[in-house]
Design an enzyme around this catalytic site. Sequence first.
Site, PDB file in Angstrom:
ATOM      1  N   ARG A 150      10.693 -21.188   8.745  1.00  0.00           N
ATOM      2  CA  ARG A 150       9.253 -21.280   9.069  1.00  0.00           C
ATOM      3  C   ARG A 150       9.009 -21.128  10.563  1.00  0.00           C
ATOM      4  O   ARG A 150       8.133 -20.374  10.994  1.00  0.00           O
ATOM      5  CB  ARG A 150       8.705 -22.626   8.599  1.00  0.00           C
ATOM      6  CG  ARG A 150       8.788 -22.823   7.107  1.00  0.00           C
ATOM      7  CD  ARG A 150       8.264 -24.196   6.746  1.00  0.00           C
ATOM      8  NE  ARG A 150       8.530 -24.528   5.369  1.00  0.00           N
ATOM      9  CZ  ARG A 150       9.577 -25.225   4.960  1.00  0.00           C
ATOM     10  NH1 ARG A 150      10.455 -25.680   5.826  1.00  0.00           N
ATOM     11  NH2 ARG A 150       9.743 -25.490   3.684  1.00  0.00           N
ATOM     12  N   ILE A 151       9.774 -21.860  11.376  1.00  0.00           N
ATOM     13  CA  ILE A 151       9.548 -21.800  12.827  1.00  0.00           C
ATOM     14  C   ILE A 151      10.051 -20.460  13.379  1.00  0.00           C
ATOM     15  O   ILE A 151       9.349 -19.789  14.149  1.00  0.00           O
ATOM     16  CB  ILE A 151      10.225 -22.990  13.537  1.00  0.00           C
ATOM     17  CG1 ILE A 151       9.623 -24.309  13.043  1.00  0.00           C
ATOM     18  CG2 ILE A 151      10.084 -22.868  15.057  1.00  0.00           C
ATOM     19  CD1 ILE A 151      10.329 -25.566  13.534  1.00  0.00           C
ATOM     20  N   ASP A 167      20.228 -14.848   9.838  1.00  0.00           N
ATOM     21  CA  ASP A 167      20.065 -15.962   8.908  1.00  0.00           C
ATOM     22  C   ASP A 167      20.855 -15.609   7.654  1.00  0.00           C
ATOM     23  O   ASP A 167      20.408 -14.794   6.844  1.00  0.00           O
ATOM     24  CB  ASP A 167      18.573 -16.179   8.575  1.00  0.00           C
ATOM     25  CG  ASP A 167      18.325 -17.509   7.872  1.00  0.00           C
ATOM     26  OD1 ASP A 167      19.137 -17.868   7.001  1.00  0.00           O
ATOM     27  OD2 ASP A 167      17.318 -18.172   8.182  1.00  0.00           O
ATOM     28  N   ASP A 201      14.180 -28.212  24.113  1.00  0.00           N
ATOM     29  CA  ASP A 201      13.299 -29.344  23.832  1.00  0.00           C
ATOM     30  C   ASP A 201      14.134 -30.519  23.306  1.00  0.00           C
ATOM     31  O   ASP A 201      13.579 -31.572  22.999  1.00  0.00           O
ATOM     32  CB  ASP A 201      12.278 -28.909  22.766  1.00  0.00           C
ATOM     33  CG  ASP A 201      11.189 -29.944  22.499  1.00  0.00           C
ATOM     34  OD1 ASP A 201      10.704 -30.557  23.473  1.00  0.00           O
ATOM     35  OD2 ASP A 201      10.819 -30.135  21.331  1.00  0.00           O
ATOM     36  N   GLU A 247      20.088 -37.374  23.227  1.00  0.00           N
ATOM     37  CA  GLU A 247      18.715 -37.870  23.429  1.00  0.00           C
ATOM     38  C   GLU A 247      18.445 -39.182  22.705  1.00  0.00           C
ATOM     39  O   GLU A 247      17.540 -39.919  23.064  1.00  0.00           O
ATOM     40  CB  GLU A 247      17.675 -36.829  23.012  1.00  0.00           C
ATOM     41  CG  GLU A 247      17.653 -36.515  21.543  1.00  0.00           C
ATOM     42  CD  GLU A 247      16.650 -35.406  21.202  1.00  0.00           C
ATOM     43  OE1 GLU A 247      15.631 -35.715  20.608  1.00  0.00           O
ATOM     44  OE2 GLU A 247      16.900 -34.239  21.538  1.00  0.00           O
ATOM     45  N   HIS A 303      11.701 -33.530  23.504  1.00  0.00           N
ATOM     46  CA  HIS A 303      11.496 -33.384  22.053  1.00  0.00           C
ATOM     47  C   HIS A 303      10.000 -33.474  21.676  1.00  0.00           C
ATOM     48  O   HIS A 303       9.606 -34.286  20.834  1.00  0.00           O
ATOM     49  CB  HIS A 303      12.312 -34.455  21.292  1.00  0.00           C
ATOM     50  CG  HIS A 303      12.688 -34.008  19.908  1.00  0.00           C
ATOM     51  ND1 HIS A 303      13.903 -34.272  19.351  1.00  0.00           N
ATOM     52  CD2 HIS A 303      12.003 -33.302  18.972  1.00  0.00           C
ATOM     53  CE1 HIS A 303      13.953 -33.768  18.125  1.00  0.00           C
ATOM     54  NE2 HIS A 303      12.804 -33.168  17.880  1.00  0.00           N
ATOM     55  N   GLY A 360       8.238 -30.754  20.595  1.00  0.00           N
ATOM     56  CA  GLY A 360       7.895 -29.549  19.830  1.00  0.00           C
ATOM     57  C   GLY A 360       6.757 -29.726  18.837  1.00  0.00           C
ATOM     58  O   GLY A 360       5.871 -28.887  18.736  1.00  0.00           O
ATOM     59  N   ALA A 361       6.795 -30.820  18.094  1.00  0.00           N
ATOM     60  CA  ALA A 361       5.798 -30.997  17.034  1.00  0.00           C
ATOM     61  C   ALA A 361       4.594 -31.802  17.506  1.00  0.00           C
ATOM     62  O   ALA A 361       3.665 -32.057  16.737  1.00  0.00           O
ATOM     63  CB  ALA A 361       6.449 -31.702  15.854  1.00  0.00           C
TER      64      ALA A 361
END
Length: 314
Positions: free
Chosen positions: A151-152, A171, A256, A261, A288, A290-291
Site C-alpha cells: 500500500r505505501i 516485491d 523515520d 528507537e 517515527h 510517518g503515520a
Amino acid sequence: MNCLIIDKVYAGIAEELGKSMNVKTAANLPSTKEQLLAEIADVDVLIMRVDPKIDKEILDAAKNLKVIGVCSVGLNHIDMEYAKEKGIQIFNAPGLNANAVAELTISKMLDISRGTMTANYDVKVKHEWDKYKFVGRELRGKTLGVMGFGRIGRRVGELGRAFGMNIVAYDPYLKPEDFEKENAVGMGVEELLKVSDFVSIHVPLTDETKNLFNAKSLEGMKDDAVVLNMSRGGIVNEKDMYEALKAGKIGGYATDVMENELAGSGLTGNDTFASPLFECDNFIVSPHIGAQSVDASKDIGLHIISKVKEAMGL
Ligand SMILES: NC(=O)c1ccc[n+]([C@@H]2O[C@H](COP(=O)([O-])OP(=O)(O)OC[C@H]3O[C@@H](n4cnc5c(N)ncnc54)[C@H](O)[C@@H]3O)[C@@H](O)[C@H]2O)c1
C-alpha cells in the site's frame, strides 16, 4: 455499556461513541499494562493504538470486553488467538495511513536532495547565509526503486511519477501484472539497487527482512544514490550504512525509524538517544512520525467508529 480509550486517538471517537455508551479516556496515554489491568474489568469496548501489549492476563481481566478498536495498522501487539477464543472482535485500519507515510517519504526525498535540513540549521542556528553551499538535485528524470510494493510502496510510486521519476520495484510476493498496472517495472533486488537513484524501503519487519539492507546492498548501488527507510528500524543495517556514508559510497540516508528507537522507555521517556549516524550531514531522521497526520488520524478514527457501532449493533 462502557468504552475505555487508552491512547491519543481522533477526538471524534469519544464524541460519537459517547452518544450511545459511557466513554472514559484514561488519565495516562498510552496506559501502561498495570493501569489498563486496573480499569479493564467492566469495559465493553477498548480503543487503543499499539500500547500496551494485550496478553492473556489482560484478556482474562477483561470480563466484559467485546470489541477492541485498534487505531493503527499492526495487530502483533494483541494475542489474537486468545482474543478470538474469548469471542472478542478486533478491528484495525489497514491502508488508512499509507498516504501519510508516502508523503513523508517524498518530503524526505526532496529535503535530502536539496539539503534543506542543513540549510535551515545554517541560517537559524549558525546565522550563515551561503547559497553557494547548496547545489541540489531534482527528482525529475531520476529512477526511484521501491522495495516492498504494498500500500505505501505503491503510493510512493504514484507520487514519484508525478515528479517525473521512473519507477522500478522489487516485491517477490507480487505477480508481473501487479507492477504493470501501477506503471512500474518489476525487477530483482540486485538490478533495482544498480539502476536506482533513490531506493525507498516499504517492507514489514520479519525474520526475512531484518538486515535486508546491508553492506552487500550498498556495494551494488550508485555512489550518489539515496536510501529512504520509512518502514521499521532493523531492516537497514545502521552500522553498514554509517560506514558507507563516511566513505562516500552512498549519497544519503533518510529515515523515520531507527534500530534502537524503542530501547529503554522509548523516545517518549526523554532518554538520551544517540547514534554515530547523527554526525553525518547526509543523514536525516524523524522520530517515527510517518503515520502522524491529522488526516490519517481522522480517517482511521471514522473507520473504527463505524466498525465498533456495527459490532455493537448501534
Ligand atoms: N513510519 C511509519 O510511521 C509507518 C507507518 C505505517 C507502516 N509502516 C511500515 O511500513 C510497512 C509497509 O506498510 P504497508 O501498509 O505498505 O504494508 P503492505 O503489507 O501493504 O505492503 C508490504 C509489502 O512488502 C512486501 N514484502 C514483504 N516481504 C518482502 C521482502 N522480503 N522483500 C520485498 N518485499 C517484501 C509484501 O509483499 C507487500 O507487498 C509496514 O510493515 C510498517 O512496518 C511505517
